[in-house]
Structure formats: structure tokens, C-alpha cells
Scaffold this motif. Structure first.
Motif, PDB file in Angstrom:
ATOM      1  N   VAL A   1       0.812  -1.196  -0.102  1.00 25.45           N
ATOM      2  CA  VAL A   1       0.017   0.053   0.043  1.00 25.45           C
ATOM      3  C   VAL A   1       0.851   1.265   0.074  1.00 25.45           C
ATOM      4  CG1 VAL A   1      -1.522   1.345   1.462  1.00 25.45           C
ATOM      5  CG2 VAL A   1      -1.959  -1.205   1.088  1.00 25.45           C
ATOM      6  N   PHE A   2       1.741   1.408   0.857  1.00 22.98           N
ATOM      7  CA  PHE A   2       2.776   2.587   0.971  1.00 22.98           C
ATOM      8  C   PHE A   2       3.641   2.661  -0.219  1.00 22.98           C
ATOM      9  CE2 PHE A   2       2.844   1.139   5.674  1.00 22.98           C
ATOM     10  CZ  PHE A   2       1.724   2.098   5.950  1.00 22.98           C
ATOM     11  N   LEU A   3       3.939   1.620  -0.889  1.00 26.41           N
ATOM     12  CA  LEU A   3       4.770   1.472  -1.929  1.00 26.41           C
ATOM     13  C   LEU A   3       4.161   2.229  -3.098  1.00 26.41           C
ATOM     14  CD1 LEU A   3       7.324   1.019  -3.665  1.00 26.41           C
ATOM     15  CD2 LEU A   3       6.586  -1.430  -3.505  1.00 26.41           C
ATOM     16  N   LEU A   4       3.057   1.242  -3.403  1.00 28.46           N
ATOM     17  CA  LEU A   4       1.980   1.802  -4.803  1.00 28.46           C
ATOM     18  C   LEU A   4       1.716   3.400  -4.504  1.00 28.46           C
ATOM     19  CD1 LEU A   4       0.066  -1.438  -4.921  1.00 28.46           C
ATOM     20  CD2 LEU A   4       1.987  -0.723  -6.430  1.00 28.46           C
ATOM     21  N   TYR A   5       1.216   3.750  -3.351  1.00 29.25           N
ATOM     22  CA  TYR A   5       0.838   5.195  -3.306  1.00 29.25           C
ATOM     23  C   TYR A   5       2.123   6.025  -3.619  1.00 29.25           C
ATOM     24  CZ  TYR A   5      -1.669   9.074  -1.715  1.00 29.25           C
ATOM     25  OH  TYR A   5      -2.166  10.326  -1.371  1.00 29.25           O
ATOM     26  N   ALA A   6       3.327   5.693  -2.968  1.00 27.77           N
ATOM     27  CA  ALA A   6       4.434   6.501  -3.254  1.00 27.77           C
ATOM     28  C   ALA A   6       4.867   6.410  -4.567  1.00 27.77           C
ATOM     29  CB  ALA A   6       5.564   5.995  -2.518  1.00 27.77           C
ATOM     30  N   LEU A   7       4.380   5.521  -5.265  1.00 30.34           N
ATOM     31  CA  LEU A   7       4.839   5.355  -6.967  1.00 30.34           C
ATOM     32  C   LEU A   7       3.838   6.370  -7.706  1.00 30.34           C
ATOM     33  CD1 LEU A   7       6.084   1.966  -7.276  1.00 30.34           C
ATOM     34  CD2 LEU A   7       7.327   3.942  -7.623  1.00 30.34           C
ATOM     35  N   GLY A   8       2.705   6.744  -6.741  1.00 25.99           N
ATOM     36  CA  GLY A   8       1.549   7.443  -7.720  1.00 25.99           C
ATOM     37  C   GLY A   8       0.336   6.604  -8.154  1.00 25.99           C
ATOM     38  N   VAL A   9       0.016   5.510  -7.820  1.00 28.33           N
ATOM     39  CA  VAL A   9      -0.861   4.630  -8.170  1.00 28.33           C
ATOM     40  C   VAL A   9      -2.226   5.086  -7.286  1.00 28.33           C
ATOM     41  CG1 VAL A   9      -1.937   2.141  -8.129  1.00 28.33           C
ATOM     42  CG2 VAL A   9       0.650   2.673  -8.612  1.00 28.33           C
ATOM     43  N   ASP A  10      -3.464   5.155  -7.978  1.00 32.20           N
ATOM     44  CA  ASP A  10      -4.354   5.514  -7.447  1.00 32.20           C
ATOM     45  C   ASP A  10      -5.143   4.603  -6.289  1.00 32.20           C
ATOM     46  OD1 ASP A  10      -7.020   3.861  -8.500  1.00 32.20           O
ATOM     47  OD2 ASP A  10      -5.403   3.963  -9.997  1.00 32.20           O
ATOM     48  N   LEU A  11      -5.640   4.865  -5.394  1.00 28.41           N
ATOM     49  CA  LEU A  11      -6.021   4.225  -4.267  1.00 28.41           C
ATOM     50  C   LEU A  11      -7.014   3.292  -4.419  1.00 28.41           C
ATOM     51  CD1 LEU A  11      -5.350   4.547  -1.226  1.00 28.41           C
ATOM     52  CD2 LEU A  11      -7.257   5.953  -0.571  1.00 28.41           C
ATOM     53  N   ASP A  12      -7.867   3.404  -5.401  1.00 29.99           N
ATOM     54  CA  ASP A  12      -8.614   2.052  -5.852  1.00 29.99           C
ATOM     55  C   ASP A  12      -7.832   0.964  -6.422  1.00 29.99           C
ATOM     56  OD1 ASP A  12     -11.073   3.675  -5.321  1.00 29.99           O
ATOM     57  OD2 ASP A  12     -11.604   4.046  -7.049  1.00 29.99           O
ATOM     58  N   THR A  13      -7.018   1.190  -7.056  1.00 30.85           N
ATOM     59  CA  THR A  13      -6.190   0.265  -7.535  1.00 30.85           C
ATOM     60  C   THR A  13      -5.427  -0.467  -6.404  1.00 30.85           C
ATOM     61  OG1 THR A  13      -5.971   1.178  -9.745  1.00 30.85           O
ATOM     62  CG2 THR A  13      -4.172  -0.294  -9.311  1.00 30.85           C
ATOM     63  N   ILE A  14      -4.869   0.405  -5.573  1.00 28.39           N
ATOM     64  CA  ILE A  14      -4.080  -0.192  -4.382  1.00 28.39           C
ATOM     65  C   ILE A  14      -5.050  -0.934  -3.710  1.00 28.39           C
ATOM     66  CG2 ILE A  14      -3.144   0.518  -2.332  1.00 28.39           C
ATOM     67  CD1 ILE A  14      -2.052   3.246  -3.471  1.00 28.39           C
ATOM     68  N   LYS A  15      -6.318  -0.500  -3.144  1.00 27.97           N
ATOM     69  CA  LYS A  15      -7.064  -1.587  -2.662  1.00 27.97           C
ATOM     70  C   LYS A  15      -7.420  -2.863  -3.403  1.00 27.97           C
ATOM     71  CE  LYS A  15      -9.406   2.181   0.127  1.00 27.97           C
ATOM     72  NZ  LYS A  15     -10.728   2.819   0.222  1.00 27.97           N
ATOM     73  N   GLN A  16      -7.571  -2.981  -4.526  1.00 28.04           N
ATOM     74  CA  GLN A  16      -7.741  -3.949  -5.638  1.00 28.04           C
ATOM     75  C   GLN A  16      -6.436  -4.936  -5.412  1.00 28.04           C
ATOM     76  OE1 GLN A  16      -8.533  -2.711  -9.631  1.00 28.04           O
ATOM     77  NE2 GLN A  16     -10.119  -1.611  -8.861  1.00 28.04           N
ATOM     78  N   ASP A  17      -5.332  -4.366  -5.330  1.00 26.27           N
ATOM     79  CA  ASP A  17      -4.170  -5.178  -5.293  1.00 26.27           C
ATOM     80  C   ASP A  17      -4.218  -6.061  -3.742  1.00 26.27           C
ATOM     81  OD1 ASP A  17      -1.286  -6.116  -6.054  1.00 26.27           O
ATOM     82  OD2 ASP A  17      -0.952  -5.277  -4.132  1.00 26.27           O
ATOM     83  N   TYR A  18      -4.537  -5.094  -2.932  1.00 23.16           N
ATOM     84  CA  TYR A  18      -4.704  -5.422  -1.377  1.00 23.16           C
ATOM     85  C   TYR A  18      -5.558  -6.717  -1.269  1.00 23.16           C
ATOM     86  CZ  TYR A  18      -5.890  -5.685   3.497  1.00 23.16           C
ATOM     87  OH  TYR A  18      -6.320  -6.176   4.843  1.00 23.16           O
ATOM     88  N   ILE A  19      -6.753  -6.600  -1.743  1.00 24.53           N
ATOM     89  CA  ILE A  19      -7.828  -7.481  -1.773  1.00 24.53           C
ATOM     90  C   ILE A  19      -7.728  -8.893  -2.531  1.00 24.53           C
ATOM     91  CG2 ILE A  19      -9.549  -6.921  -3.333  1.00 24.53           C
ATOM     92  CD1 ILE A  19     -10.155  -7.307   0.568  1.00 24.53           C
ATOM     93  N   LEU A  20      -6.863  -8.724  -3.517  1.00 25.89           N
ATOM     94  CA  LEU A  20      -6.361  -9.886  -4.492  1.00 25.89           C
ATOM     95  C   LEU A  20      -5.908 -11.202  -3.586  1.00 25.89           C
ATOM     96  CD1 LEU A  20      -6.142 -10.890  -7.267  1.00 25.89           C
ATOM     97  CD2 LEU A  20      -3.945  -9.923  -7.314  1.00 25.89           C
ATOM     98  N   THR A  21      -5.393 -10.684  -2.440  1.00 21.67           N
ATOM     99  CA  THR A  21      -4.826 -11.878  -1.508  1.00 21.67           C
ATOM    100  C   THR A  21      -5.988 -12.916  -1.424  1.00 21.67           C
ATOM    101  OG1 THR A  21      -3.076 -10.871  -0.477  1.00 21.67           O
ATOM    102  CG2 THR A  21      -4.390 -12.363   0.719  1.00 21.67           C
TER     103      THR A  21
END
Length: 267
Positions: free
Chosen positions: A170-190
Motif C-alpha cells: 500500500v505504501f509503495l504503490l501510493y508513493a509510486l503514484g498509483v490511485d487508491l482504488d487500484t491499491i485496494k484491489q491489489d490488497y484484496i487480491l490476496t
């Protein structure tokens, strides 16, 4: 090698690529540069060779010292001058309960049907409030900033690859400039990736006499839930003024550091 979000190996769980995600300014995370996973303690020689060929040059271990002693990363068991091991514990012990035997929690799970959910909410809040956790994620970013070779990738992991690793992503993707919706999708993909393994564990618990109430609580310990991530993000917003301020003031990732990170990992 084919670029795939989910990488299926025989001897590790929840191995995923962060390459291919787009940023809000139209750039894309490079493939073969950033991977996340669960434990690497049982890697076979074949899977280890795959990761080397894939480009992994850094192994960042977010587990506690106790977890590492119990199940050392397989990279450490091989004569290996290609992959640098970086021990970077987020907690001094495993607070996520993922390195523990479920039997140890049986009575607690039976007595409190909300234990799993409430415990994980507490863990996520602690990950964003605790100074030791801040320092660990700061070191995580410092390791990423050292990776300046074109064909050099970083794999970061904990035991299940979902909580400590999930917040790192989450921290890494946000620091790279990825939007929060995509970040949440990656998180829940687990949950999609680990479902067969979790179902297997739940069936074992059922055969061992766990009640369905206890099993629901146990499942919460082995999966992710947007309630967990929202608890962390709400805490960041309320106590630190949002993710941008949190990255800058708590993790040492201000605009200059984020620009450097983006130069290394975006195309």
C-alpha cells in the motif's frame, strides 16, 4: 518470461507482481522489479532458480526474529551471491497470528466470535501508529531506493504475505503514484490467491472439532478484509493528516524521495 500478476510456484504462497499497474500521471510500474509474497522458507531449488532468473536480487524479510529463526528464508540455505538478504522486522514478534498454530487460539476463538476480525483491526492500527513499524517501513523504502540496477528486482515478504507485506505494498504503490482504488484491489487480491490454502486450513479445523463460529473467526486471521485496511487508512487520516503527510513525516518519503523512487520503478 510472461508477465503475470499472480505467479504460481510450488513452494511459496501469494507470490505476486506489482508490475503493470498504472499511475495517475499515466506511467506504469516496470515488470520484474517489485514482487510480494508469503514465506520463502520452503523454496525448492527449482523455484529459487526461477526467482533468480526472474531478476530477484533483493529479499526483504518483514517477519520477526522468532519467525525467521523457526523458518529461515531458503535463500540463506544455498550458496548465494546473487540475492542480498535484508532482515527488516515490522514487529518484534508476529502480531498477525499467522505463524502460530490455530489450535493455540481455539478457546479464544470459541469464546469470542469476533476475535479474528477485531484482532486484525487492532494489528493494522498498530502498524501505522507504532514507531518501530514506522522505522521498519522507512528501512523498506531505503532498500528500494538502493536498487538502481536496470535488471535488478526486489521481493518483499512476511509469513502469509498479506498484512505486513500488504501494508508495505500500500505504501509503495501510493508513493509510486498509483490511485487508491487500484491499491485496494491489489490488497484484496490476496483472498483470491490464498483461497484454496485457506479453505484447506478451515477444513482441517472443522475436522478437529472447531465450531463454525470459531472457523469464521479463524478465517479472518488467514485472509484480508477491507475493514482492516480501512482501519489503517482512517487512522492515518485522523492522526497523521493523510497518506502524503504520513509518507513524508513518518516514513521519510517526501517529494524528492518519491521522485527518485518513481525514476527507478516507473516507465
Amino acid at each position: 518470461m510472461k508477465n503475470e500478476r499472480i505467479i504460481k510456484l510450488n513452494s511459496t504462497e501469494n507470490l505476486r507482481e506489482l508490475g503493470g499497474y498504472q499511475t495517475t500521471d499515466g506511467r506504469t510500474i516496470k515488470w520484474h522489479k517489485l514482487l510480494r509474497s508469503g514465506s520463502l522458507g520452503t523454496l525448492t531449488a527449482a523455484d529459487l532458480n526461477f526467482l533468480k532468473a526472474y531478476g530477484v536480487r533483493y529479499d526483504i524479510d518483514l517477519r520477526s526474529g522468532q519467525e525467521r529463526s523457526a523458518v529461515p528464508d531458503a535463500f540463506l540455505d544455498h550458496q548465494n551471491d546473487q540475492i542480498e538478504y535484508i532482515f527488516n522486522p515490522v514487529f518484534d514478534e508476529d502480531r498477525t497470528d499467522n505463524s502460530q498454530d490455530p489450535e493455540e487460539f481455539r478457546q479464544m476463538l470459541e469464546d469470542n466470535p469476533n476475535y479474528g476480525h477485531d484482532h486484525m483491526v487492532s494489528v493494522y492500527k498498530r502498524m501505522v501508529q507504532n514507531d518501530g513499524c514506522h522505522q521498519a517501513y522507512h528501512r523498506f523504502f531505503q532498500a528500494l531506493l538502493q536498487n538502481n540496477q536496470t535488471d535488478s528486482g526486489v521481493l518483499f515478504h512476511c509469513t502469509a504475505g498479506k498484512d505486513r507485506t500488504g501494508m508495505a505494498a500500500v505504501f509503495l504503490l501510493y508513493a509510486l503514484g498509483v490511485d487508491l482504488d487500484t491499491i485496494k484491489q491489489d490488497y484484496i487480491l490476496t483472498n483470491q490467491v490464498v483461497k484454496p490454502l485457506v479453505d484447506q486450513k478451515m477444513e482441517k479445523a472443522r475436522k478437529n472439532g472447531f465450531s463454525e463460529t470459531a472457523i469464521r473467526s479463524l478465517r479472518a486471521l488467514y485472509t484480508v478484509n477491507m475493514d482492516f485496511l480501512d482501519a489503517a487508512l482512517d487512522t492515518i487520516n485522523e492522526q497523521y493528516g493523510g497518506l502524503d503527510s504520513f509518507l513524508t513525516n513518518e516514513l521519510g518519503m517526501g517529494p524528492a524521495e518519491r521522485k527518485q523512487l518513481q525514476t527507478l520503478y516507473l516507465t
